[in-house]
Write a protein that holds these residues in place. Sequence first.
Motif, PDB file in Angstrom:
ATOM      1  N   LEU A   1      49.784  49.210  30.649  1.00 41.72           N
ATOM      2  CA  LEU A   1      49.943  48.329  32.485  1.00 41.72           C
ATOM      3  C   LEU A   1      48.369  49.106  32.934  1.00 41.72           C
ATOM      4  O   LEU A   1      48.037  50.907  32.506  1.00 41.72           O
ATOM      5  CB  LEU A   1      50.939  48.423  33.050  1.00 41.72           C
ATOM      6  CG  LEU A   1      52.272  48.119  32.312  1.00 41.72           C
ATOM      7  CD1 LEU A   1      53.487  48.763  33.522  1.00 41.72           C
ATOM      8  CD2 LEU A   1      52.357  47.044  32.781  1.00 41.72           C
TER       9      LEU A   1
ATOM     10  N   TYR B   1      46.394  50.544  36.555  1.00 43.27           N
ATOM     11  CA  TYR B   1      46.467  50.768  38.548  1.00 43.27           C
ATOM     12  C   TYR B   1      44.437  51.025  38.249  1.00 43.27           C
ATOM     13  O   TYR B   1      44.487  52.868  38.343  1.00 43.27           O
ATOM     14  CB  TYR B   1      47.228  51.766  39.313  1.00 43.27           C
ATOM     15  CG  TYR B   1      47.523  51.693  40.582  1.00 43.27           C
ATOM     16  CD1 TYR B   1      47.841  50.606  40.804  1.00 43.27           C
ATOM     17  CD2 TYR B   1      46.328  52.785  40.744  1.00 43.27           C
ATOM     18  CE1 TYR B   1      47.687  50.948  42.289  1.00 43.27           C
ATOM     19  CE2 TYR B   1      46.807  52.529  42.103  1.00 43.27           C
ATOM     20  CZ  TYR B   1      47.628  51.875  42.821  1.00 43.27           C
ATOM     21  OH  TYR B   1      47.500  52.086  44.563  1.00 43.27           O
TER      22      TYR B   1
ATOM     23  N   LYS C   1      53.103  51.165  26.406  1.00 33.54           N
ATOM     24  CA  LYS C   1      54.053  50.925  27.004  1.00 33.54           C
ATOM     25  C   LYS C   1      55.883  50.414  27.239  1.00 33.54           C
ATOM     26  O   LYS C   1      55.729  50.546  25.888  1.00 33.54           O
ATOM     27  CB  LYS C   1      54.061  49.744  28.064  1.00 33.54           C
ATOM     28  CG  LYS C   1      53.848  47.843  28.112  1.00 33.54           C
ATOM     29  CD  LYS C   1      53.863  47.402  28.392  1.00 33.54           C
ATOM     30  CE  LYS C   1      53.386  46.076  28.109  1.00 33.54           C
ATOM     31  NZ  LYS C   1      52.482  44.819  29.113  1.00 33.54           N
TER      32      LYS C   1
ATOM     33  N   LEU D   1      53.341  53.525  37.093  1.00 34.90           N
ATOM     34  CA  LEU D   1      53.431  52.410  37.203  1.00 34.90           C
ATOM     35  C   LEU D   1      54.625  51.049  36.801  1.00 34.90           C
ATOM     36  O   LEU D   1      55.347  51.703  35.149  1.00 34.90           O
ATOM     37  CB  LEU D   1      51.728  51.986  36.120  1.00 34.90           C
ATOM     38  CG  LEU D   1      51.190  52.370  36.484  1.00 34.90           C
ATOM     39  CD1 LEU D   1      50.292  52.303  35.482  1.00 34.90           C
ATOM     40  CD2 LEU D   1      50.251  52.163  37.590  1.00 34.90           C
TER      41      LEU D   1
ATOM     42  N   ASN E   1      56.142  47.434  36.269  1.00 27.59           N
ATOM     43  CA  ASN E   1      55.720  45.713  36.455  1.00 27.59           C
ATOM     44  C   ASN E   1      57.041  45.094  35.866  1.00 27.59           C
ATOM     45  O   ASN E   1      57.757  45.232  34.884  1.00 27.59           O
ATOM     46  CB  ASN E   1      54.431  45.409  35.250  1.00 27.59           C
ATOM     47  CG  ASN E   1      53.859  43.384  35.613  1.00 27.59           C
ATOM     48  OD1 ASN E   1      54.472  43.810  36.654  1.00 27.59           O
ATOM     49  ND2 ASN E   1      54.081  43.154  33.620  1.00 27.59           N
TER      50      ASN E   1
ATOM     51  N   THR F   1      51.560  44.611  38.784  1.00 27.31           N
ATOM     52  CA  THR F   1      51.499  45.901  38.715  1.00 27.31           C
ATOM     53  C   THR F   1      51.923  47.360  40.108  1.00 27.31           C
ATOM     54  O   THR F   1      50.648  47.028  40.928  1.00 27.31           O
ATOM     55  CB  THR F   1      50.770  46.745  37.612  1.00 27.31           C
ATOM     56  OG1 THR F   1      50.350  46.215  36.438  1.00 27.31           O
ATOM     57  CG2 THR F   1      50.519  48.524  37.243  1.00 27.31           C
TER      58      THR F   1
ATOM     59  N   GLU G   1      58.585  46.662  33.145  1.00 26.18           N
ATOM     60  CA  GLU G   1      57.199  47.537  31.910  1.00 26.18           C
ATOM     61  C   GLU G   1      57.687  48.425  32.583  1.00 26.18           C
ATOM     62  O   GLU G   1      57.411  48.641  34.541  1.00 26.18           O
ATOM     63  CB  GLU G   1      56.287  46.509  31.985  1.00 26.18           C
ATOM     64  CG  GLU G   1      56.318  44.893  31.176  1.00 26.18           C
ATOM     65  CD  GLU G   1      55.140  44.603  30.704  1.00 26.18           C
ATOM     66  OE1 GLU G   1      55.041  43.437  30.208  1.00 26.18           O
ATOM     67  OE2 GLU G   1      54.630  44.329  31.930  1.00 26.18           O
TER      68      GLU G   1
ATOM     69  N   ASP H   1      54.831  51.993  32.551  1.00 27.71           N
ATOM     70  CA  ASP H   1      53.732  53.312  31.851  1.00 27.71           C
ATOM     71  C   ASP H   1      53.652  54.570  32.626  1.00 27.71           C
ATOM     72  O   ASP H   1      53.983  54.428  33.964  1.00 27.71           O
ATOM     73  CB  ASP H   1      52.037  52.336  31.959  1.00 27.71           C
ATOM     74  CG  ASP H   1      52.029  52.273  30.576  1.00 27.71           C
ATOM     75  OD1 ASP H   1      52.438  53.862  30.041  1.00 27.71           O
ATOM     76  OD2 ASP H   1      50.932  51.510  30.288  1.00 27.71           O
TER      77      ASP H   1
END
Length: 320
Positions: free
Chosen positions: A86, A88, A98, A127, A129, A189, A253, A255
């Motif tokens: 992931l 950002y 992840k 992070l 999702n 995300t 998810e 990460d």
Amino acid sequence: MKVSTQNLASNAQGLVGTFRRNMTRSGLLAQLLTLLLITCFGTVNAQAPLPHHEPFNYTAAASLQTQAGWTSLNSGDNIVVGSGSLSYAGLPASTFNKISFDGAGIDAAKAFTSQSVAGTTVYYSFLMNVTALGSLNTTGGYFTGLTDASTGFGATVWTRLDGAGYDIGFAPRTSAPTSWSSVRTLNTTVFVVVSYQLVSGTTNDIVKMWINPATGGTEPAATFSITNTGTDLTSVQRILVRQDNATNTPFIEMDEMRVGLTWADVTPVGGVPVVSGGSVSGTVGTLLSPVYQISATNGPTSYALANATTLPNGLTLNTT
């Protein structure tokens, strides 16, 4: 019931110490016993120094709780290492893999240097999702948080159903949150930062959460700030990833997990992003507050811009 192996590991350490004191003339035997106990309890015993960055540099399809530094707190299906990352905008580029999980199953924890001094603040960021809601209900449950040496949980992060999306909730311990975000969309995300401040006295520790904050700089005003009114944690020394049950845990998810003692430890600044819109492309803004949502031809991404005038033509701006 969640069962910790922390005490077992501590007992192993004590045995090593006692053996060493009593075997001053037999150093080799002491070393052999130390090696044996480390082999048996090493992944339980290990404490990551702070600040700590967990990029999930493990083989895809592996079980998280079997990786070095991670331990399992109960039984059930695995938290799985998934391929890819992931990302950002504003953070350093993500690397390695992840993790993904849903429903009921194993909870995994990673220990770091224990913090118990009043006035200390422990920060963690990650992070996340949500890829599917599954059977998530409108009550929801928590999927991550900090813990003490056993199963005292604090600064917990929750999800709950909200129409076709979900909300992110936050609580000082494990009681249902009174603070929830606006609805979040699937397959987007989100950057989450959390802190737990150990305050002198009782029933008064302070927890905070930030959702999609700008990285770097000084600590901004929190999205949520809550003073605990129940029992405080006596220490903060592990980060937890939790699978509750089908109605409390959607498909998630996670990460780029970080733990540290300062804002800067868990919000490192990455490179200034480049996006394109129509025929226009170029560097967009500087990494300053506030955060804006940029819709470009290569997909919507969060950036921190000095002001709207730094946008190239062809990009649209909506505040978040």
